[in-house]
Design a protein around this motif. Structure first.
Motif, PDB file in Angstrom:
ATOM      1  N   VAL A  75      83.368  39.756  60.360  1.00  5.55           N
ATOM      2  CA  VAL A  75      82.285  40.712  60.609  1.00  5.55           C
ATOM      3  C   VAL A  75      81.178  40.558  59.567  1.00  5.55           C
ATOM      4  CG1 VAL A  75      81.696  43.168  60.673  1.00  5.55           C
ATOM      5  CG2 VAL A  75      83.764  42.350  61.816  1.00  5.55           C
ATOM      6  N   THR A  76      81.566  40.407  58.303  1.00  6.51           N
ATOM      7  CA  THR A  76      80.537  40.270  57.260  1.00  6.51           C
ATOM      8  C   THR A  76      79.748  38.977  57.437  1.00  6.51           C
ATOM      9  OG1 THR A  76      82.152  39.307  55.715  1.00  6.51           O
ATOM     10  CG2 THR A  76      81.802  41.678  55.597  1.00  6.51           C
ATOM     11  N   ASP A 124      82.204  46.872  62.071  1.00  3.48           N
ATOM     12  CA  ASP A 124      81.105  46.344  62.881  1.00  3.48           C
ATOM     13  C   ASP A 124      80.229  47.469  63.415  1.00  3.48           C
ATOM     14  OD1 ASP A 124      79.838  44.056  64.416  1.00  3.48           O
ATOM     15  OD2 ASP A 124      80.493  45.307  66.086  1.00  3.48           O
ATOM     16  N   LEU A 125      80.868  48.524  63.908  1.00 10.40           N
ATOM     17  CA  LEU A 125      80.115  49.674  64.431  1.00 10.40           C
ATOM     18  C   LEU A 125      79.301  50.322  63.317  1.00 10.40           C
ATOM     19  CD1 LEU A 125      79.449  51.672  66.687  1.00 10.40           C
ATOM     20  CD2 LEU A 125      81.545  52.930  66.082  1.00 10.40           C
ATOM     21  N   GLU A 165      79.119  37.536  60.318  1.00 11.49           N
ATOM     22  CA  GLU A 165      78.241  37.748  61.471  1.00 11.49           C
ATOM     23  C   GLU A 165      77.001  38.538  61.079  1.00 11.49           C
ATOM     24  OE1 GLU A 165      78.291  40.010  65.838  1.00 11.49           O
ATOM     25  OE2 GLU A 165      80.145  39.791  64.682  1.00 11.49           O
ATOM     26  N   HIS A 166      77.171  39.515  60.194  1.00 13.19           N
ATOM     27  CA  HIS A 166      76.044  40.365  59.797  1.00 13.19           C
ATOM     28  C   HIS A 166      75.330  39.836  58.560  1.00 13.19           C
ATOM     29  CE1 HIS A 166      76.620  43.857  62.530  1.00 13.19           C
ATOM     30  NE2 HIS A 166      77.889  43.439  62.535  1.00 13.19           N
ATOM     31  N   LEU A 178      78.085  48.940  60.601  1.00 15.53           N
ATOM     32  CA  LEU A 178      76.950  48.087  60.247  1.00 15.53           C
ATOM     33  C   LEU A 178      75.851  48.170  61.303  1.00 15.53           C
ATOM     34  CD1 LEU A 178      78.875  44.984  58.853  1.00 15.53           C
ATOM     35  CD2 LEU A 178      77.207  46.338  57.586  1.00 15.53           C
ATOM     36  N   ARG A 179      76.256  48.214  62.575  1.00 13.13           N
ATOM     37  CA  ARG A 179      75.260  48.296  63.646  1.00 13.13           C
ATOM     38  C   ARG A 179      74.594  49.668  63.695  1.00 13.13           C
ATOM     39  NH1 ARG A 179      75.644  43.831  66.807  1.00 13.13           N
ATOM     40  NH2 ARG A 179      77.586  42.632  66.634  1.00 13.13           N
ATOM     41  N   SER A 180      75.229  50.667  63.086  1.00 14.71           N
ATOM     42  CA  SER A 180      74.704  52.028  63.138  1.00 14.71           C
ATOM     43  C   SER A 180      73.796  52.365  61.964  1.00 14.71           C
ATOM     44  CB  SER A 180      75.861  53.038  63.183  1.00 14.71           C
ATOM     45  OG  SER A 180      76.682  52.808  64.317  1.00 14.71           O
ATOM     46  N   GLU A 193      86.584  46.401  63.817  1.00 15.66           N
ATOM     47  CA  GLU A 193      85.792  47.075  64.853  1.00 15.66           C
ATOM     48  C   GLU A 193      85.022  48.254  64.272  1.00 15.66           C
ATOM     49  OE1 GLU A 193      89.089  44.777  66.413  1.00 15.66           O
ATOM     50  OE2 GLU A 193      89.056  46.468  65.006  1.00 15.66           O
TER      51      GLU A 193
END
Length: 527
Positions: free
Chosen positions: A281-282, A245-246, A284-285, A248-250, A242
């Motif tokens: 997560v990796t 993920d945050l 997905e991104h 990477l999105r930031s 979690e």
């Protein structure tokens, strides 16, 4: 001439060194055997006079002792022959760390296995290099097979590859080099033109508890240490999916993630990031995943502990340190790559005088294109010797024994009124704190914990580690001696408590003798 019925006299070993005797020559091999026997005999004698894992001296006292032992310095005009080597062996054993002592529990630095050390002598004798096939043909073929076995153990398929490196720092550097060049390949020929005027800002994400080699690698690769984006760890000292993920999105619009580095065995706590979730997560991104399993990679050998590394097979690259949890003499690290094309594209190199194309086509290729090094020692010999002698089960059982010691230590710490456990051990590291009886002031507690460790160091009776968590000084046991017993752990913790109480009460440091000076023994042929 010998008399009938009597064995011929055994020739005395030489007392002087032959300066032109080469180790790989048959006569040289025989002398290597004699020298190793003599030096280990001298070292064993000095070790018998030891009383702990360290010499009971301060750094200043040891420096003065070495100066006395080397009155003409380490490079005298005239050599001292065998006698000088014997004295060196005695001085080394008297003044070095004794990792075989069960009270040595500070660092990720295990005692090496006899079988590995013996095979390491052969590597030195033949002095092969694995950069070219003709510099070390057997070692080249052996390394290819050891890498294949480790890649299979990790869960990589037929297209995988890898290379032995000098250590986890070098393995992590090469992994991030591969990530840099692979991710930026469509934007810039960074190997040819560098990173100047790059339209994006490359970044690397990792746990805040990741090894410092990640930042060092980014500095060396021209990314800069500020390219590292530390992800906060949870209460179990792990980077969570979690939080990743945050992070990477930031990232800013112009920031390009080159890789995520997950840690399987942090240096401070032995904690293992949850690899399956991080891998998800990796994916997905669309970011590369490197797993730094320099410490925790030993769990691959153990059926009981392997579940800790579930998900490691999803990594693009993996670091393993066999000189940690496979009990190898340093250096013996490994970088494994899931896709050998990335390794070949990044470090692949053809040089006319080393690996010309036509030699390669004929099968005479060494491992120059796998490594950042040119001349590279045949460290694979000791690794293969260990694998062949002990097998996967033998190595795994050693790690399990150390894990059992860590769980025993955690239980003992929890039950002691003057000790506080920081977290449950995941591997073989136990982090705890001495609780002073006279104060609860945080700064005073830190000073006492730091001072008690130094007291043990100067007495030479115990070697424990330290770290910091939440700004507080913590003590650490890194248990990598599979022959240690639970009673050894109890005695080690008792020594910690005794030292803490002595520091609190202001008890003067006991006077202890320094390391024994190497005796000026008369060398005799039959000694």
């Amino acid at each position: 001439m010998s008399m009938p019925g009597h064995a011929p006299p055994v020739p005395a070993p030489p007392t002087l060194l032959e300066p032109d005797l080469l180790a790989a020559d048959p006569a040289g091999l025989a002398d290597v055997g004699r020298l190793v026997t003599e030096l280990t005999r001298e070292a064993a004698g000095a070790l018998r006079r030891r009383s702990g894992p360290l010499p009971a001296v301060t750094p200043q006292e040891l420096a003065r002792s070495v100066d006395r032992q080397l009155p003409d310095g380490p490079l005298p005009r005239t050599g001292g022959g065998r006698a000088a080597l014997h004295a060196l062996a005695r001085a080394c054993a008297a003044g070095t760390v004794d990792l075989a002592d069960p009270r040595a529990a500070a660092h990720l630095q295990p005692p090496s296995l006899t079988v590995a050390a013996a095979a390491d002598v052969l590597a030195s004798v033949f002095n092969a290099s694995v950069d070219t096939w003709d510099s070390g043909p057997y070692a080249v073929e052996l390394e290819r097979r050891v890498i294949r076995a480790l890649a299979g153990l990790t869960g990589f398929g037929a297209g995988s590859d890898g290379v032995l490196t000098p250590g986890g720092t070098a393995s992590n550097l090469q992994a991030l080099l591969i990530a840099r060049d692979t991710v930026l390949r469509d934007r810039r020929d960074v190997r040819g033109h560098g990173l100047t005027r790059l339209p994006v800002r490359p970044v690397v994400l990792c746990s805040e508890l990741a090894h410092f080699s990640v930042s060092r690698a980014c500095a060396v690769l021209g990314l800069g240490e500020h390219a590292v984006r530390p992800v906060p760890a949870d209460s179990a000292y792990r980077m969570t999916p979690e939080a990743l993920d945050l992070a990477l999105r930031s990232l800013a619009a112009d920031e390009l993630p080159l890789a995520v580095v997950a840690t399987a065995g942090t240096t401070d706590f032995g904690s293992v990031d949850p690899l399956p979730g991080i891998a998800a997560v990796t994916r997905e991104h669309g970011v590369r995943l490197h797993v730094d399993a320099a410490y925790g990679g030993g769990a691959l050998f153990s059926d009981r502990m392997r579940p800790l590394l579930a998900g490691i097979e999803a990594a693009d690259t993996v670091t393993l340190d066999l000189h940690k949890t496979a009990w190898q003499p340093a250096a013996a690290s490994v970088l494994l790559v899931r896709d050998r094309a990335g390794l070949e594209a990044t470090t692949g190199l053809r040089v006319a005088y080393l690996n010309p194309d036509d030699d390669g086509e004929a099968g005479y290729d060494g491992l120059l294109g796998h490594s950042l090094q040119t001349t590279r020692r045949a460290d694979v010999l000791k690794v293969a010797a260990t694998f062949l002698a002990l097998g996967q089960e033998g190595i795994g059982s050693m790690l399990e024994a150390c894990h059992d010691l860590a769980r025993h230590a955690a239980t003992a710490v929890r039950s002691h009124t003057r000790l506080e456990l920081v977290t449950e051990p995941a591997l073989t590291t136990v982090v705890f704190r001495y609780l002073p009886a006279t104060t609860t002031d945080p700064e005073a507690c830190d000073r006492i914990n730091g001072a008690l460790r130094r007291r043990l160091l100067s007495e030479g009776t115990a070697l424990i580690g330290r770290t910091e968590s939440g700004g507080a000084v913590r003590l650490k046991l890194t248990l990598l001696n599979p022959q240690a017993r639970t009673t050894d752990i109890d005695e080690l913790l008792a020594a910690v408590v005794a030292a803490g109480r002595a520091v609190e009460s202001g008890t003067p440091q006991p006077t202890v003798p320094g390391p024994a000076e190497p005796a000026d023994r008369k060398e005799t042929p039959h000694e």
